[in-house]
Write a protein that holds these residues in place. Structure first.
Motif, mmCIF file in Angstrom:
data_model
loop_
_atom_site.group_PDB
_atom_site.id
_atom_site.type_symbol
_atom_site.label_atom_id
_atom_site.label_comp_id
_atom_site.label_asym_id
_atom_site.label_seq_id
_atom_site.Cartn_x
_atom_site.Cartn_y
_atom_site.Cartn_z
ATOM 1 N N LEU A 48 1.656 -10.034 23.431
ATOM 2 C CA LEU A 48 1.243 -10.718 24.651
ATOM 3 C C LEU A 48 -0.184 -11.251 24.546
ATOM 4 C CD1 LEU A 48 2.945 -11.043 27.202
ATOM 5 C CD2 LEU A 48 1.686 -9.147 28.223
ATOM 6 N N GLY A 49 -0.412 -12.443 25.063
ATOM 7 C CA GLY A 49 -1.743 -13.024 25.103
ATOM 8 C C GLY A 49 -1.692 -14.372 25.787
ATOM 9 N N ARG A 50 -2.825 -14.838 26.211
ATOM 10 C CA ARG A 50 -2.882 -16.141 26.881
ATOM 11 C C ARG A 50 -2.396 -17.228 25.925
ATOM 12 N NH1 ARG A 50 -5.663 -15.161 31.574
ATOM 13 N NH2 ARG A 50 -6.975 -13.280 31.518
ATOM 14 N N GLN A 87 3.903 -5.560 23.341
ATOM 15 C CA GLN A 87 2.552 -5.081 23.575
ATOM 16 C C GLN A 87 1.565 -6.237 23.631
ATOM 17 O OE1 GLN A 87 2.639 -2.526 20.026
ATOM 18 N NE2 GLN A 87 2.247 -0.777 21.352
ATOM 19 N N THR A 88 0.419 -5.992 24.227
ATOM 20 C CA THR A 88 -0.662 -6.977 24.170
ATOM 21 C C THR A 88 -1.179 -7.052 22.738
ATOM 22 O OG1 THR A 88 -1.288 -6.622 26.466
ATOM 23 C CG2 THR A 88 -2.982 -7.499 25.006
ATOM 24 N N HIS A 89 -1.442 -8.261 22.272
ATOM 25 C CA HIS A 89 -1.941 -8.451 20.910
ATOM 26 C C HIS A 89 -3.204 -7.606 20.710
ATOM 27 C CE1 HIS A 89 -3.476 -10.313 17.283
ATOM 28 N NE2 HIS A 89 -2.350 -10.995 17.150
ATOM 29 N N VAL A 114 -6.444 -9.353 21.397
ATOM 30 C CA VAL A 114 -6.601 -9.634 22.819
ATOM 31 C C VAL A 114 -6.977 -8.356 23.554
ATOM 32 C CG1 VAL A 114 -5.404 -10.397 24.915
ATOM 33 C CG2 VAL A 114 -4.977 -11.556 22.732
ATOM 34 N N LEU A 115 -6.317 -7.261 23.198
ATOM 35 C CA LEU A 115 -6.587 -5.980 23.840
ATOM 36 C C LEU A 115 -8.034 -5.562 23.626
ATOM 37 C CD1 LEU A 115 -5.083 -3.723 25.409
ATOM 38 C CD2 LEU A 115 -4.720 -2.588 23.203
ATOM 39 N N GLU A 145 -6.050 -5.455 29.222
ATOM 40 C CA GLU A 145 -4.756 -5.892 29.757
ATOM 41 C C GLU A 145 -4.910 -6.945 30.863
ATOM 42 O OE1 GLU A 145 -1.969 -5.347 28.550
ATOM 43 O OE2 GLU A 145 -1.992 -3.448 27.444
ATOM 44 N N TYR A 196 -4.530 -10.170 30.909
ATOM 45 C CA TYR A 196 -3.447 -11.161 31.013
ATOM 46 C C TYR A 196 -2.209 -10.550 31.648
ATOM 47 C CZ TYR A 196 -0.068 -14.782 29.646
ATOM 48 O OH TYR A 196 0.913 -15.751 29.655
ATOM 49 N N ARG A 197 -1.865 -9.334 31.276
ATOM 50 C CA ARG A 197 -0.703 -8.678 31.870
ATOM 51 C C ARG A 197 -0.912 -8.474 33.374
ATOM 52 N NH1 ARG A 197 3.261 -5.791 29.096
ATOM 53 N NH2 ARG A 197 1.868 -5.699 27.280
ATOM 54 N N PRO A 242 6.130 -2.782 27.652
ATOM 55 C CA PRO A 242 5.145 -2.834 26.568
ATOM 56 C C PRO A 242 5.542 -2.031 25.340
ATOM 57 C CG PRO A 242 4.456 -1.213 28.178
ATOM 58 C CD PRO A 242 5.745 -1.801 28.700
#
Length: 377
Positions: free
Chosen positions: A191-193, A219-221, A224-225, A230, A232-233, A253
């Motif tokens: 996950l990421g923008r 999961q968030t990249h 990015v994390l 989190e 963006y989530r 996630p």
């Protein structure tokens, strides 16, 4: 024939597309070349004190920033080296650490390009042109990427640029019809923008009569994390609430290994790829969706245009929730459409299997080794 294949890339336990790609290619390449083995120089984001380890498939050596000499020494003990190139994984200005490794290699080198930018900075352009110049062969994963590379960059030997698709685990898709109760729309990946998931969320309200379940899995990249947590989530959750569709969206996630991910994809009625980028010439998620025989709705990024135009999915403009709504409704309600898309995907799947892809890399490596023998004799 016994071979030792070398890889320069991120690698598990790093969680990113290149790491997953490299692990899968190495596994299948050694499988289609019985008796062969692999060595991986695993690119790290920062200096550490890791020692070489065996992961069951290969011996893995860490490469911290600046560790070009040690990396080249390991790779020169291989018959052929496969170098993954993506901006952001190598240290130095525009990732130019990779050039230090390439300049020291004495064995045939395959460069795999995961990104070919339309409008690179001068530094990015120079690094990519230098990377390509060091290669015995360059692999792009789509015709769009090959065309962009040859049209927009100075490539000295264009005949050495070949297209080999991203591989996927091909499994027999389960017999499944869209659920009358709650059809599943699936988006997955780190996950990421830029993933465009907000546009998918915005499209759901007009589909409420179909009672869809939009599952966003992944999961968030890690990068990015580390940079923004989190955020963006949370933004996506807030957007779902603001649009009154929070009950239709689920965020999972969980990190899934290949088999578990294939099982999840098998449950989907349609895969949604609402990516923002109009530059994306490679999408592993798109390949995996097609290999699973799933209907796809995707924005008009180059790889999607190339693979879906013949009927395996529907293309929609970027950032256009109304178009996403219309496309999803067609897939979920129009008689025969989803089945026709699945049939078209099934016809593409054999060439996308990891074994087929690995065979092409093996043949390319053998051609390069044979050419070296001819030159030296």
């Amino acid at each position: 024939m016994f071979r030792t294949y070398g890889f320069l890339s991120t690698y598990p336990p790093t969680q990113c597309g290149l790491a997953t790609f490299t692990a899968a290619l190495l596994h299948h390449l050694t499988a289609v070349t019985p008796g062969s083995d692999g060595r991986v120089v695993r690119v790290l984001a920062e200096s550490g004190h890791e020692s070489p380890v065996a992961d069951g498939t290969a011996v893995v050596h860490p490469m911290a920033p600046g560790g070009v000499e040690a990396a080249a020494e390991v790779l020169n003990r291989c018959d052929t080296v496969v170098v993954q190139h993506e901006y952001g994984i190598y240290s130095g200005r525009d990732g130019d650490d990779v050039l230090g490794v390439l300049a020291r290699l004495r064995v045939p080198v395959i460069i795999v390009l995961h990104t070919v930018l339309t409008a690179p900075t001068p530094g990015q352009r120079q690094v990519l042109e230098d990377v390509v110049d060091h290669a015995d062969a360059v692999v792009t994963m789509s015709e769009a990427a090959r065309h962009r590379l040859l049209a927009g960059y100075a490539v000295q030997r264009p005949d050495e640029v070949v297209v080999i698709p991203h591989g996927a685990l091909v499994v027999e898709p389960p017999a499944r019809r869209p659920s009358a109760d709650q059809p599943m729309i699936l988006t997955w990946g780190l996950l990421g923008r830029g993933k465009g998931i907000e546009w998918g969320i915005s499209a759901l309200g007009a589909l409420r009569d179909l009672k869809p379940r939009y599952l966003v899995a992944g999961q968030t990249h890690p990068k990015v994390l580390a940079h923004e947590g989190e955020a963006y989530r949370r933004y996506l959750r807030n957007r779902a609430a603001a649009f009154g569709v929070a009950d239709l969206v689920e965020f999972d996630p969980t990190y899934r290994e290949v088999g578990a991910l294939a099982e999840l994809v098998g449950q989907a009625d349609v895969v949604l790829l609402p990516y923002d980028s109009s530059d994306q010439v490679t999408s592993g998620v798109l390949i995996e969706a097609l290999a699973a025989g799933k209907p796809v709705v995707a924005t008009e990024f180059p790889h999607a245009v190339e693979l879906l135009a013949a009927g395996a999915g529907l293309l929609v403009p970027h950032r256009d929730p109304a178009a996403i709504t219309a496309a999803l409704r067609r897939v979920l309600t129009e008689p025969g459409l989803a089945a026709g898309m699945s049939d078209r995907s099934a016809s593409l799947a054999p060439a996308l299997s990891w074994s087929a892809v690995a065979n092409r890399y093996r043949d390319l490596a053998e051609d390069m080794l044979a050419a070296r023998v001819v030159v030296t004799t």
